[in-house]
Write a protein that holds these residues in place. Structure first.
Motif, PDB file in Angstrom:
ATOM      1  N   GLY A  65      20.908 -16.374   7.714  1.00 55.18           N
ATOM      2  CA  GLY A  65      22.182 -16.030   7.090  1.00 55.18           C
ATOM      3  C   GLY A  65      23.371 -16.571   7.849  1.00 55.18           C
ATOM      4  O   GLY A  65      24.369 -16.980   7.253  1.00 55.18           O
ATOM      5  N   LEU A  66      23.279 -16.589   9.179  1.00 53.72           N
ATOM      6  CA  LEU A  66      24.396 -17.071  10.000  1.00 53.72           C
ATOM      7  C   LEU A  66      24.443 -18.589  10.090  1.00 53.72           C
ATOM      8  O   LEU A  66      25.508 -19.166  10.257  1.00 53.72           O
ATOM      9  N   ASN A  67      23.283 -19.224  10.004  1.00 54.89           N
ATOM     10  CA  ASN A  67      23.222 -20.673  10.223  1.00 54.89           C
ATOM     11  C   ASN A  67      23.313 -21.502   8.945  1.00 54.89           C
ATOM     12  O   ASN A  67      23.775 -22.638   9.000  1.00 54.89           O
ATOM     13  N   LEU A  68      22.854 -20.971   7.833  1.00 49.18           N
ATOM     14  CA  LEU A  68      22.916 -21.744   6.591  1.00 49.18           C
ATOM     15  C   LEU A  68      24.256 -21.475   5.901  1.00 49.18           C
ATOM     16  O   LEU A  68      24.504 -20.385   5.386  1.00 49.18           O
ATOM     17  N   THR A  69      25.108 -22.464   5.911  1.00 47.75           N
ATOM     18  CA  THR A  69      26.484 -22.319   5.420  1.00 47.75           C
ATOM     19  C   THR A  69      26.532 -21.818   3.988  1.00 47.75           C
ATOM     20  O   THR A  69      27.309 -20.916   3.655  1.00 47.75           O
ATOM     21  N   GLU A  70      25.700 -22.390   3.116  1.00 51.00           N
ATOM     22  CA  GLU A  70      25.704 -22.012   1.695  1.00 51.00           C
ATOM     23  C   GLU A  70      25.390 -20.529   1.516  1.00 51.00           C
ATOM     24  O   GLU A  70      26.052 -19.828   0.759  1.00 51.00           O
ATOM     25  N   VAL A  71      24.371 -20.067   2.224  1.00 51.37           N
ATOM     26  CA  VAL A  71      23.942 -18.666   2.110  1.00 51.37           C
ATOM     27  C   VAL A  71      25.024 -17.739   2.653  1.00 51.37           C
ATOM     28  O   VAL A  71      25.376 -16.730   2.032  1.00 51.37           O
ATOM     29  N   VAL A 110      17.003  -7.322   2.217  1.00 48.76           N
ATOM     30  CA  VAL A 110      17.409  -7.121   0.814  1.00 48.76           C
ATOM     31  C   VAL A 110      18.707  -7.873   0.524  1.00 48.76           C
ATOM     32  O   VAL A 110      18.846  -8.495  -0.532  1.00 48.76           O
ATOM     33  N   ALA A 111      19.653  -7.852   1.482  1.00 50.94           N
ATOM     34  CA  ALA A 111      20.929  -8.553   1.300  1.00 50.94           C
ATOM     35  C   ALA A 111      20.711 -10.051   1.102  1.00 50.94           C
ATOM     36  O   ALA A 111      21.316 -10.663   0.209  1.00 50.94           O
ATOM     37  N   LEU A 112      19.833 -10.641   1.921  1.00 50.38           N
ATOM     38  CA  LEU A 112      19.598 -12.082   1.800  1.00 50.38           C
ATOM     39  C   LEU A 112      18.889 -12.424   0.487  1.00 50.38           C
ATOM     40  O   LEU A 112      19.253 -13.390  -0.184  1.00 50.38           O
ATOM     41  N   VAL A 113      17.899 -11.617   0.116  1.00 52.56           N
ATOM     42  CA  VAL A 113      17.166 -11.856  -1.137  1.00 52.56           C
ATOM     43  C   VAL A 113      18.119 -11.756  -2.328  1.00 52.56           C
ATOM     44  O   VAL A 113      18.118 -12.631  -3.210  1.00 52.56           O
ATOM     45  N   LEU A 114      18.951 -10.718  -2.369  1.00 52.37           N
ATOM     46  CA  LEU A 114      19.886 -10.540  -3.475  1.00 52.37           C
ATOM     47  C   LEU A 114      20.933 -11.652  -3.515  1.00 52.37           C
ATOM     48  O   LEU A 114      21.335 -12.097  -4.596  1.00 52.37           O
ATOM     49  N   THR A 115      21.374 -12.098  -2.336  1.00 51.98           N
ATOM     50  CA  THR A 115      22.356 -13.194  -2.272  1.00 51.98           C
ATOM     51  C   THR A 115      21.807 -14.445  -2.951  1.00 51.98           C
ATOM     52  O   THR A 115      22.497 -15.100  -3.741  1.00 51.98           O
TER      53      THR A 115
END
Length: 314
Positions: A290-296, A43-48
């Motif tokens: 989340g850890l590897n994609l800098t933008e996210v 949910v955190a990644l989707v909302l981000t």
């Protein structure tokens, strides 16, 4: 004496038959913790991605699709499993069993389709960057998202419809959840046609695997040919590759055990092999990205900081 499970209207799940109350409580705690983490990270990644317009890019949309699929698939297993851990009767209705098979295996195959789409996206971004935006239009992205969800659902719907036509002479399933192969083994008559359709579905997803392999061969060749692309390959493709290996290993555990599992294997190992793909990929995939994609990662931390400041002002 043969018992027709379709007339009986329910199945008994035997995966927890030898598990003591002490271990069930420990398993309940661990499962609840894992399921909570799965919900939070996805949910955190989707909302981000949704809340930050800068992240509204094809790769991130496909990533949201992957996270949503994890929530969809795990919802078909974890609540029922948590209930069974606190209950002495591990029964599921006939229709509920078929629905569980549909949701869990459409989740697994959709994961594979999404990863195939993501590998195509990475191939275009690195190997054909000048054409990327003209090819990966909003319309094309929408079509790929629909493809990754509808094709697996159609395949599983066909499998479930064929399974529902069987006359069953048993009602006990040797797993923690309903699984199509386990239901086929209860059939009173030949399941040759069902097996053929099952192998066709497996071949379709072997085709997905071949497509992904070809995409990555091209990506590796390109990154070796142009060293300046190596950093981009490591940053955006390695998380995808790790997630892919994660899903393949988890699914191989389940498929190999379902088809060729030995009766001599310990029940605890059988249970782990059966549920690995419902715990490990949904939990690790968003964390890896989340850890590897800098933008996210930066966007997530920025939104957390903003929410904390708003909370203090209130």
């Amino acid at each position: 004496m043969m018992i027709n499970a379709t007339m009986l209207g329910s199945f008994t799940l035997l995966g927890l038959k030898n598990t003591t109350a002490k271990y069930r409580l420990m398993l309940f705690t661990l499962t609840l913790l894992c399921y909570t983490v799965i919900i939070l990270v996805n949910v955190a990644l989707v909302l981000t991605v949704i809340l930050d317009e800068k992240l509204h890019k094809p790769m991130n949309i496909f990533l949201c699709n992957l996270c949503f699929n994890s929530l969809y698939g795990t919802a078909a297993f974890h609540p029922k499993f948590l209930f069974d851990l606190l209950s002495n009767s591990h029964v599921i209705s006939y229709s509920g069993c078929l629905l569980q098979v549909f949701f869990i295996y459409s989740y697994a195959t959709t994961d594979f389709s999404i990863l195939a789409v993501m590998s195509y996206d990475r191939y275009l971004a690195l190997c054909r960057p000048l054409e990327y935006h003209s090819i990966m239009t909003k319309h094309r992205v929408a079509l790929l998202v629909c493809f990754s969800r509808l094709v697996p659902m159609i395949c599983q719907a066909v499998v479930i419809i064929m399974t529902s036509k069987l006359t069953l002479c048993g009602f006990q399933i040797e797993k923690l959840y309903c699984e199509n192969w386990s239901i086929l083994k209860l059939s009173c008559y030949s399941t040759t046609l069902n097996n053929i359709v099952g192998f066709i579905v497996i071949l379709i997803y072997c085709g997905h695997a071949l497509f992904i392999l070809c995409s990555y061969i091209q990506l590796v060749k390109f990154s070796l040919k142009y060293p300046e692309c190596k950093k981009k390959f490591l940053q955006t493709c390695m998380p995808h590759l790790i997630c892919l290996i994660n899903v393949i290993v988890a699914l191989l555990f389940d498929v190999m055990y379902a088809r060729y599992g030995s009766e001599s294997v310990a029940q605890s190992l059988k249970n782990f092999m059966a549920i690995q793909f419902l715990i490990v990929p949904p939990m690790l995939n968003p964390i890896i990205y989340g850890l590897n994609l800098t933008e996210v990662r930066k966007s997530f931390l920025r939104q957390c900081k903003y929410n904390k400041q708003v909370g203090r002002l209130e």
